[in-house]
Design a protein around this motif. Structure first.
Motif, mmCIF file in Angstrom:
data_model
loop_
_atom_site.group_PDB
_atom_site.id
_atom_site.type_symbol
_atom_site.label_atom_id
_atom_site.label_comp_id
_atom_site.label_asym_id
_atom_site.label_seq_id
_atom_site.Cartn_x
_atom_site.Cartn_y
_atom_site.Cartn_z
ATOM 1 N N ALA A 172 0.940 -1.142 0.018
ATOM 2 C CA ALA A 172 0.024 -0.033 0.164
ATOM 3 C C ALA A 172 0.820 1.279 -0.066
ATOM 4 C CB ALA A 172 -0.861 -0.042 1.296
ATOM 5 N N TYR A 224 0.873 4.933 0.976
ATOM 6 C CA TYR A 224 -0.081 5.972 1.469
ATOM 7 C C TYR A 224 0.414 7.261 1.366
ATOM 8 C CZ TYR A 224 -2.778 8.409 4.707
ATOM 9 O OH TYR A 224 -3.752 9.354 5.213
ATOM 10 N N HIS A 229 -3.002 1.563 7.515
ATOM 11 C CA HIS A 229 -2.549 0.086 7.608
ATOM 12 C C HIS A 229 -2.959 -0.995 8.755
ATOM 13 C CE1 HIS A 229 0.599 -2.977 8.079
ATOM 14 N NE2 HIS A 229 0.650 -2.813 9.312
ATOM 15 N N GLN A 287 3.362 -1.065 3.948
ATOM 16 C CA GLN A 287 2.926 -0.049 3.475
ATOM 17 C C GLN A 287 4.393 0.981 3.325
ATOM 18 O OE1 GLN A 287 -0.673 1.573 5.329
ATOM 19 N NE2 GLN A 287 0.308 3.581 5.704
#
Ligand SMILES: Nc1nc2c(ncn2[C@@H]2O[C@H](COP(=O)(O)OP(=O)(O)OP(=O)(O)O)[C@@H](O)[C@H]2O)c(=O)[nH]1
Ligand SMILES: [Mg+2]
Length: 261
Positions: free
Chosen positions: A132, A134, A158, A165
């Motif tokens: 991910a 962010y 998260h 992440q």
């Protein structure tokens, strides 16, 4: 099996622009990459999505037909996506790209913090490796208390989704050299950052400086990579951070934090 790169962040943080630039970066390095647009409300995209949820559900149409406001329509649209999720997953997995980038909706809070958003993501990603990204708009990180709340929101994302992440500071081209130097300096020096956060008073009503410092230590476990989506700067570092996560797999949390800054 493809690698998934899920692009998340608050409204306007640069998700769509970063998806586009990262796709260009990967393709220009002879890497096979595809894009899934998961935003049912977006009007114009700077990239040509390989899969577009607007083919399944159009938030504007939902708004009109059900008499909903924009947020209600987005919630309803994501819920409606679930009805087609198997078909979308089959389509995504039939693409055979090495990297599949997922651009997520503007109101990330509705997407990441409601069950349906995470069910949609988990259904698409399946048991493939995923990272991910962010996104934090660096123009909002001018005050230490803003940095702190942005990092808390990153950690909360998260905790909600559970993907390894990388935190990305976007729009660094909009900061002066001095402001950028201060920001990277603070992120590199959690002790000074916690003193500044405590002195700004917002967080220090409940947490003292020592507590803020120990929270920060946990929040800074993720890499933080500064980029400019408009200038295409920082993408070598971003790609390296992505690779570290994807190569490290589940062990990556046990590795020493390795900030790119
Ligand atoms: N200067 C600068 N502008 C940027 C950068 N990234 C995004 N923008 C601008 O910020 C605005 C929002 O960018 P988007 O990429 O649409 O952000 P988003 O997170 O997808 O937005 P939503 O999907 O509506 O939440 C646009 O006007 C972009 O041109 C950047 O790195 N530098
Ligand atoms: Mg967008």
């Amino acid at each position: 099996m493809p690698y998934f790169i899920i692009v998340l962040g608050t409204a306007g943080s640069g998700k769509t622009s970063l998806t586009s630039m990262l796709h260009t970066y990967l393709v220009s390095h002879q890497l096979d990459a595809a894009i899934v647009n998961l935003d049912p409300a977006v009007e114009e995209l700077p990239y040509d999505p390989d899969i577009d949820v607007r083919d399944y559900v159009d938030a504007r149409d939902v708004m009109r037909r059900r008499g909903l406001g924009p947020n209600g329509a987005l919630i309803a649209s994501i819920d409606m996506l679930l009805a087609n999720i198997q078909e979308i997953q089959d389509l995504v997995w039939s693409m055979k790209a090495n990297y599949i980038l997922i651009d997520t909706p503007g109101q990330m809070e509705l997407f990441a913090f409601r069950d349906t958003g995470s069910i949609v993501l988990k259904s698409i990603v399946g048991d493939a490796k995923a990272v991910a990204l962010y996104l934090i708009d660096s123009t909002y990180a001018s005050r230490s208390s803003n940095i702190f709340s942005a990092l808390l929101l990153a950690a909360s994302t998260h905790a909600r989704l559970g993907y390894p992440q990388v935190n990305v500071l976007t729009k660094v081209d909009l900061l002066s050299e001095e402001a950028m130097g201060k920001l990277t300096g603070l992120l590199d020096d959690p002790d000074t950052l916690s003193v500044e956060i405590a002195s700004e008073k917002q967080a220090s009503l409940v947490w003292d400086e020592e507590e803020i410092s120990s929270i920060l230590e946990k929040l800074l476990v993720f890499d933080i990579v500064p980029v400019s989506n408009t200038l295409g700067e920082g993408f070598d570092s971003l790609y390296a951070a992505i690779q570290r996560v994807l190569a490290g797999g589940e062990d990556y949390f046990t590795e020493e934090p390795n900030p790119v800054l």
